[in-house]
Write a protein that holds these residues in place. Structure first.
Motif, mmCIF file in Angstrom:
data_model
loop_
_atom_site.group_PDB
_atom_site.id
_atom_site.type_symbol
_atom_site.label_atom_id
_atom_site.label_comp_id
_atom_site.label_asym_id
_atom_site.label_seq_id
_atom_site.Cartn_x
_atom_site.Cartn_y
_atom_site.Cartn_z
ATOM 1 N N ALA A 8 0.858 -1.185 0.000
ATOM 2 C CA ALA A 8 0.000 0.000 0.000
ATOM 3 C C ALA A 8 0.887 1.225 0.000
ATOM 4 O O ALA A 8 1.921 1.238 0.661
ATOM 5 N N ASN A 9 0.515 2.236 -0.752
ATOM 6 C CA ASN A 9 1.334 3.445 -0.798
ATOM 7 C C ASN A 9 0.459 4.688 -0.884
ATOM 8 O O ASN A 9 -0.749 4.617 -0.645
ATOM 9 N N MET A 10 1.088 5.793 -1.265
ATOM 10 C CA MET A 10 0.343 7.043 -1.327
ATOM 11 C C MET A 10 -0.837 6.935 -2.293
ATOM 12 O O MET A 10 -1.918 7.452 -2.032
ATOM 13 N N ASP A 11 -0.619 6.228 -3.411
ATOM 14 C CA ASP A 11 -1.706 6.047 -4.383
ATOM 15 C C ASP A 11 -2.912 5.400 -3.721
ATOM 16 O O ASP A 11 -4.054 5.743 -4.012
ATOM 17 N N ASP A 59 11.805 4.627 8.155
ATOM 18 C CA ASP A 59 11.598 3.470 7.274
ATOM 19 C C ASP A 59 10.657 2.464 7.911
ATOM 20 O O ASP A 59 9.773 1.914 7.256
ATOM 21 N N ALA A 119 6.802 1.471 6.588
ATOM 22 C CA ALA A 119 6.362 0.120 6.228
ATOM 23 C C ALA A 119 4.959 -0.176 6.771
ATOM 24 O O ALA A 119 4.238 -0.978 6.196
ATOM 25 N N PRO A 121 2.541 9.644 3.608
ATOM 26 C CA PRO A 121 3.718 8.801 3.780
ATOM 27 C C PRO A 121 4.919 9.370 3.038
ATOM 28 O O PRO A 121 6.061 9.108 3.391
ATOM 29 N N CYS A 122 4.648 10.178 2.007
ATOM 30 C CA CYS A 122 5.752 10.694 1.190
ATOM 31 C C CYS A 122 6.642 11.625 1.993
ATOM 32 O O CYS A 122 7.869 11.561 1.898
ATOM 33 N N GLY A 153 8.809 9.557 3.991
ATOM 34 C CA GLY A 153 9.768 8.812 3.169
ATOM 35 C C GLY A 153 10.811 9.706 2.544
ATOM 36 O O GLY A 153 11.946 9.289 2.315
ATOM 37 N N LEU A 154 10.428 10.957 2.246
ATOM 38 C CA LEU A 154 11.359 11.866 1.562
ATOM 39 C C LEU A 154 12.308 12.548 2.538
ATOM 40 O O LEU A 154 13.370 13.012 2.133
ATOM 41 N N PRO A 192 16.117 10.847 2.574
ATOM 42 C CA PRO A 192 16.868 10.783 1.315
ATOM 43 C C PRO A 192 17.091 12.127 0.639
ATOM 44 O O PRO A 192 18.154 12.347 0.058
#
Lengths: 845, 122
Positions: free
Chosen positions: A257-260, A441, A445, A487-488, A491-492, A495
């Motif tokens: 599952a992600n941002m989409d 991280d 998850a 979540p982005c 996550g961003l 990095p």
């Protein structure tokens, strides 16, 4: 019947392996067709068994593929004729295979030095059954081979002919970068178009709602109008938000599952609920007959806008690497067969002679063969002063030839140049993560499914305990929770900052190996500096020769140089160099022996010689009188290293060698100390010299008379005291200490980056590089912390707010549209904050 | 209301099972590839396809990634266990060479862990 013909067709639009296998079965049902469809490469290998029916059969294949809803590009007529004609019709050489994959490949040939080599290579390749034509361009040393033959076979054939061939790196870093920029620009434009679709519908609807227009369904007329708007909204969802829904579905079937997922669920819920209101209004209480089409369209528009701006902002994060890649010239002027020819950079071979004129960039690494010049290496090392180069000196790709015209011999080309290695190292480090990012991280998850659970729970709470219309409140809160969660941003956070920080460090000549080194460097509390080559230049010079007996200085130097010529110690080299400068010849040494930590002994011209420190003299029972001792102590107090020379058991001279302190060591050490770092010097020198050097550079703590193998022990001692230790050395003798330290810094000699034992490589000799490295690390870490804090707080505060936690107290419930804007802004904020690091400047020095 | 609450709880249970507890069985794993096959992974629409890769233990392997997804998230590929990270250019095949691995499950993902796949070494 003709022989079979094969071809490869691209197939676009297959969504899964099942589609591929279904298509394969149907293609195989066509007469005389044998097909193998590969989902991963989106292609089909088609063998048409009877080539006399080639055109008709190919047409059937293409039609079937298109009927099934996929797209393909059939080969052009010309290609078809060239690539797929059966063997007997193809070439007078009768070399084409029945099933051919004819292609033209270009390789570079090494070792060919004459026209006959060309014939030999061409013949060897043309003799291969699958090669249609092999042609070599002698001037460019390129080989063009047409046929159904693999690169491996070509290389092996060329090797068996006695030469070497290698593939050309067609896609240079610069080309890849251009393509990346082009792709990003296209993606940006696509997102902007999608944003316009979304906001084009969403903004008028929202303005209508804000102006008091009813967003409810109360009559048949309302139903008809809202149904139309709902359908337009569905079209917007398709054209402007398709990527979210496809991404969400693909992730879902992969148990991911992600941002989409969040966007698809959020907008999908709002739209579905609104459609239920429009189609079955009676299924809901009157107060709950509210439509949220404007929210759906606005969210899609806003998130596309956020993504587009993020793409732009992300582009800027890789500025440093772009700058490094831009240092590589595209062409080189090589001298082959006595003529200057301009060739592509990837065609330069080892040992090629390359001519560089003033103002031009050095294309590959090499050694100067002719001429002298000054070279500006600042772009790689950060060292502002141009460096003088003459015959035999090494020069590196990307630097600028300032004054003279030179010819150099290529020693490292392609991916082996120092610049290519630096680019690689920076890229690798930019993608690595410091430990601080691990928590994010772990959270990432579990993040999206957790938000989905919170969204359901929130809806259930509203349904069970909420005021009327509870169902509308439940939908709004569920949607808003899904949309606001980002979540982005999480996550961003790490990095993006690492990307900018590592790049920024590279700009000042500091190569950080990975994220862990970056994080550790920001925490250093004690810095151990090896004296020779780190604080000092590492090029000691003889400063005093004090004769104790009647011998003259030159006689003494000649004997000591004869003894020391066999030694590789920097001090020994200083003495030999000094003798050479004076034009003194050396004599043969016999029974040479190096005594660790003391000095050397040997026999020259039948005289037994000892040369070393005071310990050597006392162990050998050689008397050093008080006067000599005083002289030696005076030398040591002047930061010189005194050494005693004895002939046949009698002290003959004291020689002092001094290694000049680097110009900016004092200011750099001051910078480190100002940052609260405990600076400690390590040296093999005697106590008095060490003390004098330490005093000169402002260091209060030092370890003297440390043997090379004891260096790591000293690092361990400091670690036992609770210090986070940085160790700086030249990377050769210090390897164990560098490895043991929390962060090992290797001081590079110019642009030598092949220092494997260090975590951070300083490309210029200055100790300011250390302070710069620590400053960049600190700035990056604090930037990461800001990002992580922002992302955590945003989600931790935003999600309960969206769920309606403030409603019981203040009657506040967040609109999904505001949530969409907040989400789009949150990741943009993280990227923009990371970009702030680009403005970071290491302190002026 | 009881039914709605029940459906809600079932949905939550489903989410927990589907995203966290589910482990692909052998048959599904085999859909990915056979040991020794050339492994091509398509990076498209927010996922790695296939996302479960079977590899042979103690043997070096090469995996080809073909990125069709224009999102910048898809551009970085990381194998954290092997300290491998690479850029995947759009519409190009990138070969990743992996060292010999011990039996186990190793993750690979994009820089934000939104795209995720596993190497199952047997």
């Amino acid at each position: 019947m003709s022989l079979p013909t094969s071809l490869k067709l691209p197939i676009y639009g297959m969504a899964c392996k099942g589609c591929a296998s279904k298509l394969q079965t149907e293609l195989n049902a066509i007469t005389k067709v044998n097909a193998k469809v590969d989902f991963a490469s989106e292609s089909a290998e088609i063998v048409i068994e009877d080539s006399s029916d080639y055109d008709a059969t190919l047409k059937s294949v293409v039609i079937l593929i298109e009927q099934k809803g996929y797209k393909t590009t059939p080969p052009s007529q010309q290609d078809t004729v060239n690539n797929n004609l059966p063997a007997q019709e193809k070439s007078s050489k009768d070399k084409s295979p029945a099933s051919s994959q004819v292609q033209t490949q270009e390789l570079l040939v090494e070792g060919a030095s004459c026209a006959s080599c060309v014939n030999k290579i061409e013949k060897a390749l043309n003799d291969l059954p699958d090669v249609q034509q092999a042609q070599m361009n002698f001037a460019l040393r390129t080989l063009t081979v047409t046929g159904d033959v693999s690169e491996d076979i070509i290389i092996k054939t060329v090797q068996s002919a006695g030469y070497n061939a290698k593939s050309t790196d067609n896609a240079s870093d610069e080309q890849l970068l251009d393509e990346k920029e082009e792709a990003e620009q296209k993606y940006y434009q696509k997102l902007m178009t999608q944003m316009k679709f979304g906001l084009g519908l969403g903004v008028p609807l929202m303005v209508y709602g804000l102006m008091g227009g009813p967003m409810t369904v109360n009559s048949t007329m309302d139903r008809a109008v809202w149904l139309l708007i709902g359908l337009v909204c569905a079209a917007v969802m398709y054209f402007a938000g398709k990527h979210f829904y496809i991404g969400a579905w693909r992730s879902f079937v992969n148990h991911n599952a992600n941002m989409d997922t969040l966007i698809a669920l959020g907008t999908g819920t709002a739209w579905l609920y609104s459609m239920v209101v429009v189609i079955y209004p009676l299924a809901l209480p009157e107060m709950a007959r509210h439509v949220y089409f404007e929210a759906t369209a606005m969210i899609i528009g806003l998130i596309n806008l956020g993504l587009a701006l993020e793409v732009k902002a992300r582009g800027r994060t890789s500025e440093a690497i772009q700058r490094l890649i831009g240092l590589q010239p595209k062409t080189a002027r090589v001298i082959r067969d006595g003529k200057d020819i301009d060739i592509n950079i990837d065609q330069v071979l080892l040992n090629d002679l390359v001519r560089v004129r003033p103002g031009e960039r050095i294309p590959v690494d090499g050694k100067v063969d002719e001429g002298k010049t000054t070279i500006d290496e600042s772009m790689l090392t950060g060292e502002p002063m141009p460096v003088k180069k003459s015959i035999g000196d090494e020069i590196v790709a990307g630097t600028i030839n300032k004054s003279g015209s030179i010819i150099f011999r290529a020693t490292r080309v392609g991916k082996d140049t120092a610049l290519a290695q630096i680019i690689n190292m920076v890229k690798r480090a930019q993608n690595s993560k410091p430990p601080i990012g691990r928590l994010a991280d772990i959270i990432s998850a579990y993040f999206v499914p957790t938000i989905m659970i919170i969204s359901i729970t929130s809806a259930l709470i509203w349904l069970n305990f909420g005021p009327d219309p509870s169902v509308a409140f439940a939908v709004v809160s569920a949607t808003t929770v899904l949309i606001i969660a980002c979540p982005c941003a999480l996550g961003l956070a790490t990095p993006m900052s690492v990307m900018v920080g590592v790049g920024k460090a590279a700009e000042v000549g500091v190569l950080i190996r990975n994220g862990e080194a970056l994080q550790s460097a920001s925490k250093i509390t004690a810095m151990v500096l090896d004296k020779t080559g780190t604080i000092t230049l590492g090029k000691p010079k003889v400063t005093d020769v004090h004769s104790v007996n009647s011998m003259v200085d030159d006689q003494i130097l000649q004997l000591v140089a004869s003894l020391e010529i066999a030694s590789e110690h920097p001090l020994a080299q200083a003495i030999v160099e000094s003798a050479n400068e004076k034009g003194l010849s050396t004599d043969k040494v016999e029974h040479f022996n190096a005594i660790t930590g003391q000095g050397v002994e040997g026999v020259v011209l039948d005289k037994r010689l000892f040369f070393g420190n005071y310990k050597l003299m006392s162990e050998q029972g050689i008397n050093v009188n008080k006067e000599s001792l005083d002289i030696s102590q005076k030398m040591a107090s002047e930061a010189k290293t005194p050494m005693f020379f004895a002939i046949d058991g009698e002290l003959a001279a004291i020689i002092a060698v001094s290694d000049p302190i680097k110009e900016d060591s004092i200011s750099a050490i001051k910078r480190l100390q100002k940052n609260g770092i405990r600076v400690i010097m390590l040296t093999g020198d005697n106590q008095a010299t060490a003390k004098a050097v330490a005093q000169k550079v402002g260091i209060t703590e030092f370890f003297a008379e440390v043997l090379p193998e004891e260096k790591s022990q000293k690092v361990a001692e400091l670690q036992a005291q609770g210090e986070i230790v940085g160790m700086t050395g030249d990377g050769i003798n210090d390897a164990p200490a560098l490895a043991l330290a929390n962060v090992g810094f290797a001081i590079g000699t110019g642009t030598d980056v092949a220092i494997e034992s260090s975590d951070i490589t300083l490309m210029r000799g200055s100790l300011h590089g250390l302070a710069d490295a620590i400053a960049v690390s600190k700035a990056t870490l604090s930037n990461i912390k800001q990002n992580l804090f922002g992302a955590f707080i945003y989600n931790v505060a935003g999600v309960p707010f969206a769920a309606g936690i403030l409603f019981p107290f203040f009657g506040l419930l967040l609109s999904p549209v505001i949530a969409g804007a907040a989400m789009a802004l949150s990741s943009l904020t993280v990227v923009s904050n990371a970009n702030r690091l680009r403005l970071f400047k290491a302190q002026d020095h | 209301m009881l039914i709605i609450n029940f459906v809600g709880i079932v949905l939550i249970a489903f989410i927990v099972w589907w995203f966290w507890l589910y482990s692909p069985n052998n048959k599904q794993k085999k859909l990915a590839n056979n040991i020794g096959d050339e492994v091509n992974i398509m990076v498209q629409d927010g996922v790695y396809q296939p996302s479960n890769i079977i590899l042979k233990a103690n043997t070096p392997s090469v995996i080809k990634f073909i990125r069709k997804d224009p999102s910048p998230c898809a551009a970085t590929l990381i194998f954290p266990d092997f300290e491998i990270s690479d850029e995947l250019p759009l519409n190009k095949t990138t070969e990743i060479s992996l060292p010999p691995m011990e039996k186990g499950k190793y993750v690979f993902h994009c820089s934000m862990q939104m795209y995720k796949g596993y190497l199952v070494v047997e």
